[in-house]
Design an enzyme around this catalytic site. Structure first.
Site, PDB file in Angstrom:
ATOM      1  N   GLU A  89       0.835  -1.231   0.004  1.00  7.94           N
ATOM      2  CA  GLU A  89      -0.024  -0.014   0.049  1.00  7.94           C
ATOM      3  C   GLU A  89       0.837   1.471   0.148  1.00  7.94           C
ATOM      4  OE1 GLU A  89      -2.417  -0.358   3.531  1.00  7.94           O
ATOM      5  OE2 GLU A  89      -0.828   0.880   4.735  1.00  7.94           O
ATOM      6  N   CYS A 102       3.524   8.255   1.057  1.00  3.15           N
ATOM      7  CA  CYS A 102       4.235   7.183   1.894  1.00  3.15           C
ATOM      8  C   CYS A 102       4.339   5.928   0.936  1.00  3.15           C
ATOM      9  CB  CYS A 102       3.385   6.866   3.077  1.00  3.15           C
ATOM     10  SG  CYS A 102       4.107   5.852   4.365  1.00  3.15           S
ATOM     11  N   CYS A 109       8.101  -7.723   5.811  1.00  5.03           N
ATOM     12  CA  CYS A 109       9.496  -7.503   6.321  1.00  5.03           C
ATOM     13  C   CYS A 109       9.911  -8.513   7.049  1.00  5.03           C
ATOM     14  CB  CYS A 109       9.246  -5.884   7.161  1.00  5.03           C
ATOM     15  SG  CYS A 109      10.646  -5.299   7.640  1.00  5.03           S
ATOM     16  N   CYS A 113       9.814  -6.179  13.951  1.00  6.29           N
ATOM     17  CA  CYS A 113       9.287  -5.433  15.122  1.00  6.29           C
ATOM     18  C   CYS A 113       8.327  -5.974  15.865  1.00  6.29           C
ATOM     19  CB  CYS A 113       9.685  -4.054  14.697  1.00  6.29           C
ATOM     20  SG  CYS A 113      11.091  -3.455  13.844  1.00  6.29           S
ATOM     21  N   CYS A 116       4.972  -3.875  14.950  1.00 10.60           N
ATOM     22  CA  CYS A 116       4.615  -3.664  13.546  1.00 10.60           C
ATOM     23  C   CYS A 116       3.864  -4.783  12.871  1.00 10.60           C
ATOM     24  CB  CYS A 116       5.866  -3.304  12.654  1.00 10.60           C
ATOM     25  SG  CYS A 116       5.566  -3.179  11.166  1.00 10.60           S
ATOM     26  N   CYS A 342      -1.179   4.914   8.312  1.00  8.26           N
ATOM     27  CA  CYS A 342       0.059   4.207   7.936  1.00  8.26           C
ATOM     28  C   CYS A 342       0.137   2.743   8.252  1.00  8.26           C
ATOM     29  CB  CYS A 342       1.306   4.797   8.430  1.00  8.26           C
ATOM     30  SG  CYS A 342       2.542   5.219   7.196  1.00  8.26           S
TER      31      CYS A 342
HETATM   32  N1  SAH Z   1      11.019  -0.379   7.994  1.00  9.04           N
HETATM   33  C1  SAH Z   1      11.374   0.869   8.265  1.00  9.04           C
HETATM   34  C2  SAH Z   1      10.320   1.946   7.356  1.00  9.04           C
HETATM   35  C3  SAH Z   1       8.875   1.495   7.380  1.00  9.04           C
HETATM   36  S1  SAH Z   1       8.178   1.375   8.955  1.00  9.04           S
HETATM   37  C4  SAH Z   1      11.438   1.330   9.412  1.00  9.04           C
HETATM   38  O1  SAH Z   1      11.063   0.620  10.586  1.00  9.04           O
HETATM   39  O2  SAH Z   1      11.719   2.615   9.845  1.00  9.04           O
HETATM   40  C5  SAH Z   1       7.895   3.284   9.234  1.00  9.04           C
HETATM   41  C6  SAH Z   1       7.690   3.619  10.614  1.00  9.04           C
HETATM   42  O3  SAH Z   1       6.177   3.048  11.322  1.00  9.04           O
HETATM   43  C7  SAH Z   1       8.697   3.116  11.436  1.00  9.04           C
HETATM   44  O4  SAH Z   1       9.104   4.086  12.665  1.00  9.04           O
HETATM   45  C8  SAH Z   1       8.069   2.105  12.477  1.00  9.04           C
HETATM   46  O5  SAH Z   1       8.495   2.027  13.639  1.00  9.04           O
HETATM   47  C9  SAH Z   1       6.518   2.592  12.504  1.00  9.04           C
HETATM   48  N2  SAH Z   1       5.587   1.774  13.005  1.00  9.04           N
HETATM   49  C10 SAH Z   1       5.636   0.457  12.648  1.00  9.04           C
HETATM   50  N3  SAH Z   1       4.429  -0.270  13.082  1.00  9.04           N
HETATM   51  C11 SAH Z   1       3.590   0.874  14.059  1.00  9.04           C
HETATM   52  C12 SAH Z   1       2.535   0.866  14.631  1.00  9.04           C
HETATM   53  N4  SAH Z   1       1.898  -0.181  14.966  1.00  9.04           N
HETATM   54  N5  SAH Z   1       2.340   1.938  15.324  1.00  9.04           N
HETATM   55  C13 SAH Z   1       3.032   3.124  15.084  1.00  9.04           C
HETATM   56  N6  SAH Z   1       4.096   2.956  14.249  1.00  9.04           N
HETATM   57  C14 SAH Z   1       4.662   2.102  13.711  1.00  9.04           C
HETATM   58 FE1  SF4 Z   2       9.773  -3.784   9.181  1.00 17.76          FE
HETATM   59 FE2  SF4 Z   2       7.864  -2.740  10.437  1.00 17.76          FE
HETATM   60 FE3  SF4 Z   2      10.250  -3.113  11.735  1.00 17.76          FE
HETATM   61 FE4  SF4 Z   2       9.888  -1.208   9.827  1.00 17.76          FE
HETATM   62  S1  SF4 Z   2       8.867  -1.299  11.818  1.00 17.76           S
HETATM   63  S2  SF4 Z   2      11.682  -2.639  10.028  1.00 17.76           S
HETATM   64  S3  SF4 Z   2       8.447  -2.352   8.290  1.00 17.76           S
HETATM   65  S4  SF4 Z   2       8.846  -4.824  10.877  1.00 17.76           S
END
Ligand code: SAH
Ligand code: SF4
Length: 379
Positions: A89, A102, A109, A113, A116, A342
């Site tokens: 998306e 975005c 991924c 994390c 996420c 996002c």
């Molecule tokens: N992988 C890269 C870019 C994509 S994620 C990264 O991690 O930086 C983009 C942003 O969204 C990151 O800062 C990530 O930590 C945040 N993010 C991921 N899951 C989230 C959630 N459930 N709530 C708020 N922010 C989130």
């Molecule tokens: Fe991957 Fe989500 Fe961690 Fe970004 S925040 S590195 S998209 S797992």
């Protein structure tokens, strides 16, 4: 050959193979990216013979759009099909003085994390350069048509959609070049942001190759906690990561690095964490790092078992940073009503409920700064 995936040099090589001069490649490139053409026959200033040659050897192939959702606040989310049941998306976030897109870099991924949903669903595959650019190409030209505008609508790109862009470096770099190219989207380096969970060696490469603005997803003030939240930290721990940030800053288009910090209730949002963060930033400031902190409200999803910090806790946390003269912004999520805060999603759409859950995942960058808590330091 899908021409959407070629930067200008690669397109020039391709045209060379057809016996055409470089300026033809420039014309073609402008047709594709500046005018949104997908049909060679419309390119009336190219010789008919060339148009026919192109039609036989190449295509300009966009991504199928699965859905378009519009939020009451103007945010738009597109869901694209990249094949084999994988969906990605892109989210458009309009503001008075800019329009931000975005963009996703991977289907799924591998970083995993905890907070996420993309991380929870695992890694499917890297996107090709053409698939990264197809998101921008489609969004820009669709919006121009809808708004009846000739000039650009998307003024900023953030690589904050699905995936870890620096784990797809080979495909990312040509895409960034097209975004920056004056014959392409003509965005300045400060208006294109790569967000990373901290792939240190690739940060060093990006600094050399094409130092666009950098955002680093920090989320924790110490290694024990960050190892748990962002497993990549076990490979590139905080001191190494912040050292790489200071080195990046020398090349960066802005004189600070942005750090993202997702606020998780009872996990990383305590006053002690804020104090530890201040100490960490001070230590690295002495080594040349200038940091800007973005506090992001967590967007919960069921499988995470995590909760969003209370607004008062976020404010109290921010105040500790502000009192230490750290530039801090609290972000608000946008597009909540269409789950575009996002959100990311991937994998299949067979199980709609599951998809809905995944879609309501994130908070990240579809948030815009609403509370400029402080600008105690101006640089
Ligand atoms: N992988 C890269 C870019 C994509 S994620 C990264 O991690 O930086 C983009 C942003 O969204 C990151 O800062 C990530 O930590 C945040 N993010 C991921 N899951 C989230 C959630 N459930 N709530 C708020 N922010 C989130
Ligand atoms: Fe991957 Fe989500 Fe961690 Fe970004 S925040 S590195 S998209 S797992």
């Amino acid at each position: 050959m899908n021409l959407l995936g070629l930067d200008l040099d690669a397109l020039a090589d391709f045209c060379d193979g057809l016996g055409e001069k470089r300026f033809r490649a420039t014309q073609l490139f402008r047709w594709i990216h500046q005018r949104g053409a997908c049909d060679f026959s419309a390119m009336t200033d190219l010789a008919k013979s060339l148009r026919e040659k192109l039609a036989g050897a190449a295509k300009i192939q966009a991504l199928p759009v699965v859905s378009t959702q519009r939020s009451a606040d103007g945010t738009i989310k597109w869901l694209f099909d990249v094949g084999d049941g994988n969906l990605i998306e892109s989210v458009f976030i309009p503001e008075t003085d800019r329009g931000t897109l975005c963009v996703s870099s991977q289907a799924g991924c591998a970083v995993g994390c905890r907070f996420c949903s993309t991380g929870h669903q695992g890694f499917s595959r890297n996107l090709h350069t053409a698939e990264i650019l197809a998101q921008l190409w489609y969004a820009e030209h669709t919006l121009r048509r809808e708004l009846g505008r000739q000039e650009r609508v998307i003024t900023n790109v953030v690589m904050m959609g699905m995936g870890e862009p620096l784990q797809n470096y080979a495909q990312l770099l040509p895409a960034l070049r097209v975004m920056l190219d004056d014959h392409g989207y003509g965005l300045s380096r400060r208006r294109v942001t790569v967000s990373t969970s901290g792939v240190v060696p690739m940060m060093e490469r990006l600094a050399q190759d094409l130092p666009v603005a950098l955002a680093v997803s920090l989320h924790a003030p110490n290694d024990t906690l960050r190892d748990h939240l962002v497993p990549l930290n076990r490979k590139y721990p905080i001191d190494e990561l912040l050292g790489a940030c200071a080195a990046y800053q020398v090349h960066a288009p802005r004189d600070f690095i942005t750090f993202e910090y997702c606020m998780l209730e009872g996990v990383n949002d305590q006053i002690e964490h804020a104090q530890e963060l201040v100490a960490l930033m001070r230590r690295h400031a002495a080594r040349g790092l200038s940091a800007k902190l973005n506090l992001i409200p967590f967007n919960p999803f069921a499988a995470s078992g995590l909760r969003r910090s209370a607004a008062a806790q976020v404010q109290a946390f921010a105040q500790v940073l502000v009192d230490a003269a750290i530039v801090t912004t609290v972000r608000k999520t946008r597009g909540d009503d269409i789950d575009a805060a996002c959100g990311q999603l991937a994998g299949d759409v067979k199980d709609r409920t599951d998809v809905q859950q995944r879609m309501s995942r994130q908070g990240m960058l579809a948030g815009v700064p609403v509370v400029q808590v402080a600008s105690a330091q101006t640089r």
